[in-house]
Design a protein around this motif. Sequence first.
Motif, short mmCIF file in Angstrom:
data_model
loop_
_atom_site.label_atom_id
_atom_site.label_comp_id
_atom_site.label_asym_id
_atom_site.label_seq_id
_atom_site.Cartn_x
_atom_site.Cartn_y
_atom_site.Cartn_z
N PHE A 153 4.56 -0.72 8.32
CA PHE A 153 4.86 0.53 7.62
C PHE A 153 6.35 0.80 7.57
CE2 PHE A 153 0.83 2.72 6.88
CZ PHE A 153 -0.04 1.95 7.64
N THR B 43 -7.17 -13.30 3.49
CA THR B 43 -7.46 -12.77 4.83
C THR B 43 -6.68 -11.48 5.01
OG1 THR B 43 -5.67 -14.03 5.84
CG2 THR B 43 -7.86 -15.03 5.81
N TYR B 44 -7.27 -10.59 5.75
CA TYR B 44 -6.59 -9.32 5.97
C TYR B 44 -5.66 -9.44 7.16
CZ TYR B 44 -5.61 -4.49 6.83
OH TYR B 44 -4.98 -3.31 7.03
N ASN B 45 -4.48 -8.93 7.03
CA ASN B 45 -3.50 -8.94 8.10
C ASN B 45 -3.03 -7.53 8.40
OD1 ASN B 45 -2.86 -12.01 8.34
ND2 ASN B 45 -2.84 -11.55 6.16
N GLU B 46 -2.43 -7.39 9.55
CA GLU B 46 -1.94 -6.07 9.93
C GLU B 46 -0.88 -5.60 8.95
OE1 GLU B 46 -1.62 -8.81 11.67
OE2 GLU B 46 0.43 -9.05 12.42
N GLN B 47 -0.76 -4.28 8.85
CA GLN B 47 0.20 -3.68 7.95
C GLN B 47 1.48 -3.31 8.70
OE1 GLN B 47 -2.42 -0.47 6.63
NE2 GLN B 47 -2.46 -1.42 4.61
N TYR C 262 0.85 -1.20 0.00
CA TYR C 262 0.00 0.00 0.00
C TYR C 262 0.88 1.25 0.00
CZ TYR C 262 -3.41 -3.29 2.10
OH TYR C 262 -4.23 -4.36 2.38
#
Lengths: 112, 115
Positions: free
Chosen positions: B106, B100-104, B33
């Motif tokens: 940065f 599945t969504y996982n933490e990002q 992202y």
Amino acid sequence: EDQVTQSPEALRLQEGESSSLNCSYTVSGLRGLFWYRQDPGKGPEFLFTLYSAGEEKEKERLKATLTKKESFLHITAPKPEDSATYLCAVQARPGGSYIPTFGRGTSLIVHP
Amino acid sequence: GAGVSQSPSNKVTEKGKDVELRCDPISGHTALYWYRQRLGQGLEFLIYFQGNSAPDKSGLPSDRFSAERTGESVSTLTIQRTQQEDSAVYLCASSLGGVTYNEQFFGPGTRLTVL
């Protein structure tokens, strides 16, 4: 459209003065709610993921809780090093976007 | 292990010049992202890459902005004909992605200043 509102925008505490940060959300179906910490000049750092109402997570002086409409980040006996901006983000169920929606954050300052 | 890295850390440019920002994600992270963060503001989504799928460009503010990603590795964000309102910190994040969504995770960001 998913929406996330964080309050207060800014919070000043004395060292040892416990408090809570709020994250209110509106999503089509929650897949996950995420808390991040961001220090000045740095990228956000992951703290917690919460998936369902009633769930709680703890890490040192921080405790995150989740209901069907909001999440709280409780800070117990904070220290100056807890000073940072705390960001909340939500992500909708499968079929929704994989792009998280972030709140604008709560800026926390803890005075010694 | 190594985290997300971004370069340069700071970039000062003149109005009208093109700039290129680089992001190296965590190895094995298929999702990447880009966000923009103006001073005192929240994170503004720009673009999302997931594996070899077509990127989601819905957050790009104008056609002066573009981004590329080579497979599941490095990504570059290009801003053409920069304007003063482009001044901001540009953050890159990666995650495991998939169904599945996982933490990002940065990177430290690139601080862009357009004079």
